[in-house]
Enzyme design. Sequence first.
Site, PDB file in Angstrom:
ATOM      1  N   TYR A   1      13.998  -1.526  -1.613  1.00 17.83           N
ATOM      2  CA  TYR A   1      15.311  -0.943  -1.288  1.00 17.83           C
ATOM      3  C   TYR A   1      16.022  -0.463  -2.554  1.00 17.83           C
ATOM      4  O   TYR A   1      16.606   0.621  -2.566  1.00 17.83           O
ATOM      5  CB  TYR A   1      16.180  -1.965  -0.536  1.00 17.83           C
ATOM      6  CG  TYR A   1      15.604  -2.443   0.773  1.00 17.83           C
ATOM      7  CD1 TYR A   1      14.930  -1.574   1.630  1.00 17.83           C
ATOM      8  CD2 TYR A   1      15.725  -3.780   1.164  1.00 17.83           C
ATOM      9  CE1 TYR A   1      14.392  -2.017   2.825  1.00 17.83           C
ATOM     10  CE2 TYR A   1      15.192  -4.225   2.359  1.00 17.83           C
ATOM     11  CZ  TYR A   1      14.525  -3.346   3.188  1.00 17.83           C
ATOM     12  OH  TYR A   1      13.997  -3.794   4.367  1.00 17.83           O
TER      13      TYR A   1
ATOM     14  N   ILE B   1      13.494  -6.300  -1.288  1.00 17.02           N
ATOM     15  CA  ILE B   1      14.661  -5.973  -2.129  1.00 17.02           C
ATOM     16  C   ILE B   1      14.258  -4.973  -3.224  1.00 17.02           C
ATOM     17  O   ILE B   1      14.970  -4.008  -3.493  1.00 17.02           O
ATOM     18  CB  ILE B   1      15.271  -7.265  -2.736  1.00 17.02           C
ATOM     19  CG1 ILE B   1      15.859  -8.117  -1.609  1.00 17.02           C
ATOM     20  CG2 ILE B   1      16.332  -6.949  -3.784  1.00 17.02           C
ATOM     21  CD1 ILE B   1      16.148  -9.554  -1.994  1.00 17.02           C
TER      22      ILE B   1
ATOM     23  N   LYS C   1       0.836  -1.215   0.000  1.00 13.69           N
ATOM     24  CA  LYS C   1       0.000   0.000   0.000  1.00 13.69           C
ATOM     25  C   LYS C   1       0.866   1.260   0.000  1.00 13.69           C
ATOM     26  O   LYS C   1       0.370   2.362   0.212  1.00 13.69           O
ATOM     27  CB  LYS C   1      -0.912   0.008   1.232  1.00 13.69           C
ATOM     28  CG  LYS C   1      -1.984  -1.071   1.223  1.00 13.69           C
ATOM     29  CD  LYS C   1      -2.881  -0.952   2.446  1.00 13.69           C
ATOM     30  CE  LYS C   1      -4.003  -1.971   2.416  1.00 13.69           C
ATOM     31  NZ  LYS C   1      -4.812  -1.923   3.646  1.00 13.69           N
TER      32      LYS C   1
HETATM   33  C1  LIG Z   1       9.197  -5.113   2.858  1.00 10.19           C
HETATM   34  C2  LIG Z   1       8.134  -4.131   3.344  1.00 10.19           C
HETATM   35  C3  LIG Z   1       8.728  -3.234   4.419  1.00 10.19           C
HETATM   36  C4  LIG Z   1       7.719  -3.260   2.137  1.00 10.19           C
HETATM   37  O1  LIG Z   1       6.695  -2.403   2.562  1.00 10.19           O
HETATM   38  P1  LIG Z   1       5.326  -2.319   1.741  1.00 10.19           P
HETATM   39  O2  LIG Z   1       4.510  -1.248   2.350  1.00 10.19           O
HETATM   40  O3  LIG Z   1       4.702  -3.663   1.640  1.00 10.19           O
HETATM   41  O4  LIG Z   1       5.860  -1.894   0.295  1.00 10.19           O
HETATM   42  P2  LIG Z   1       5.322  -0.790  -0.705  1.00 10.19           P
HETATM   43  O5  LIG Z   1       3.839  -0.928  -0.818  1.00 10.19           O
HETATM   44  O6  LIG Z   1       5.844   0.547  -0.327  1.00 10.19           O
HETATM   45  O7  LIG Z   1       6.024  -1.205  -2.069  1.00 10.19           O
HETATM   46  C5  LIG Z   1       5.930  -2.523  -2.532  1.00 10.19           C
HETATM   47  C6  LIG Z   1       6.453  -2.597  -3.962  1.00 10.19           C
HETATM   48  O8  LIG Z   1       6.935  -3.936  -4.165  1.00 10.19           O
HETATM   49  C7  LIG Z   1       6.304  -4.486  -5.306  1.00 10.19           C
HETATM   50  N1  LIG Z   1       6.234  -5.938  -5.077  1.00 10.19           N
HETATM   51  C8  LIG Z   1       5.302  -6.638  -4.390  1.00 10.19           C
HETATM   52  N2  LIG Z   1       5.628  -7.945  -4.374  1.00 10.19           N
HETATM   53  C9  LIG Z   1       6.799  -8.057  -5.060  1.00 10.19           C
HETATM   54  C10 LIG Z   1       7.638  -9.168  -5.406  1.00 10.19           C
HETATM   55  N3  LIG Z   1       7.348 -10.403  -5.019  1.00 10.19           N
HETATM   56  N4  LIG Z   1       8.771  -8.904  -6.091  1.00 10.19           N
HETATM   57  C11 LIG Z   1       9.090  -7.643  -6.493  1.00 10.19           C
HETATM   58  N5  LIG Z   1       8.311  -6.560  -6.190  1.00 10.19           N
HETATM   59  C12 LIG Z   1       7.184  -6.773  -5.501  1.00 10.19           C
HETATM   60  C13 LIG Z   1       4.959  -3.791  -5.360  1.00 10.19           C
HETATM   61  O9  LIG Z   1       4.399  -3.886  -6.644  1.00 10.19           O
HETATM   62  C14 LIG Z   1       5.351  -2.366  -5.007  1.00 10.19           C
HETATM   63  O10 LIG Z   1       5.938  -1.759  -6.139  1.00 10.19           O
HETATM   64  P3  LIG Z   1       5.733  -0.192  -6.531  1.00 10.19           P
HETATM   65  O11 LIG Z   1       6.322   0.589  -5.403  1.00 10.19           O
HETATM   66  O12 LIG Z   1       6.482  -0.002  -7.794  1.00 10.19           O
HETATM   67  O13 LIG Z   1       4.272   0.023  -6.637  1.00 10.19           O
HETATM   68  C15 LIG Z   1       6.871  -4.872   3.894  1.00 10.19           C
HETATM   69  O14 LIG Z   1       6.257  -5.588   2.845  1.00 10.19           O
HETATM   70  C16 LIG Z   1       7.195  -5.801   5.053  1.00 10.19           C
HETATM   71  O15 LIG Z   1       7.315  -5.369   6.171  1.00 10.19           O
HETATM   72  N6  LIG Z   1       7.313  -7.109   4.767  1.00 10.19           N
HETATM   73  C17 LIG Z   1       7.524  -8.124   5.772  1.00 10.19           C
HETATM   74  C18 LIG Z   1       8.821  -7.972   6.531  1.00 10.19           C
HETATM   75  C19 LIG Z   1      10.022  -7.703   5.643  1.00 10.19           C
HETATM   76  O16 LIG Z   1      10.167  -8.271   4.576  1.00 10.19           O
HETATM   77  N7  LIG Z   1      10.877  -6.801   6.128  1.00 10.19           N
HETATM   78  C20 LIG Z   1      12.110  -6.482   5.486  1.00 10.19           C
HETATM   79  C21 LIG Z   1      13.190  -7.222   6.171  1.00 10.19           C
HETATM   80  S1  LIG Z   1      14.778  -6.713   5.595  1.00 10.19           S
END
Ligand SMILES: CC(C)(COP(=O)(O)OP(=O)(O)OC[C@H]1O[C@@H](n2cnc3c(N)ncnc32)[C@H](O)[C@@H]1OP(=O)(O)O)[C@@H](O)C(=O)NCCC(=O)NCCS
Length: 188
Positions: free
Chosen positions: A150, A147, A112
């Site tokens: 980041y 990833i 989101k």
């Molecule tokens: C990683 C995390 C912090 C990202 O936050 P988020 O609010 O979900 O991410 P965002 O909505 O800001 O962005 C997600 C992006 O990833 C993309 N995405 C989703 N699934 C994906 C996948 N499998 N591979 C590549 N990209 C992907 C989305 O399309 C979106 O792209 P956009 O920014 O171009 O629209 C969150 O998902 C999280 O806390 N995950 C669980 C814990 C974790 O992984 N922490 C990191 C440990 S190092």
Amino acid sequence: MDDLIAKKSSFIGEKITLKSIERKDIDSIMEHWNTYESRIGRGIFIPESRTQREEWIEQTTKDAKQGKGFTFAISDKTSGQFLGACSLKRINTVSRGAFLSISIYNPANHDKGYGTDAVKCLLRIGFDILNLHRIELHVYEFLERAIYVYEKLGFKKTGVRREASFVAGEYRNDLIMDILETEYNDEK
Ligand SMILES: CC(C)(COP(=O)(O)OP(=O)(O)OC[C@H]1O[C@@H](n2cnc3c(N)ncnc32)[C@H](O)[C@@H]1OP(=O)(O)O)[C@@H](O)C(=O)NCCC(=O)NCCS
């Protein structure tokens, strides 16, 4: 003075606000803390008690007081809903380095835009407020969403800790990623 006030606060993004973690956040934290998906993502495989999390909150307060690290609650800018936590920790005052971590706890709140917004704020806090030179993070190679986020924000893959983690019965690679202040400033 006016131009300083007109500058956007580093703690407020487009969708989120970063606040200090408080004891009152514990119910929201525990709601999703021990789910299998959440533990796999954070690399904490044994469920943790409420007391352990309360002690973590105390520790983040001590670390902040000593300037060792800063942990923030991520909340929805409009509703104030607690979403997760992020931090800049292990701050090295000589090399001006720190480690970044982030987790949005409830999977229903992934994708989101919250995570992207929170990491953007952390970069502003790290480079524009704490005057860091380099920010590093470690991420499991299988966390593709993390990833992607980041790299989108300027982190580069700089190394692999091969089979450094044992996750759900298999050795997994950890990626090392980092961003330098020059790269951050070039992107601004
Ligand atoms: C990683 C995390 C912090 C990202 O936050 P988020 O609010 O979900 O991410 P965002 O909505 O800001 O962005 C997600 C992006 O990833 C993309 N995405 C989703 N699934 C994906 C996948 N499998 N591979 C590549 N990209 C992907 C989305 O399309 C979106 O792209 P956009 O920014 O171009 O629209 C969150 O998902 C999280 O806390 N995950 C669980 C814990 C974790 O992984 N922490 C990191 C440990 S190092």
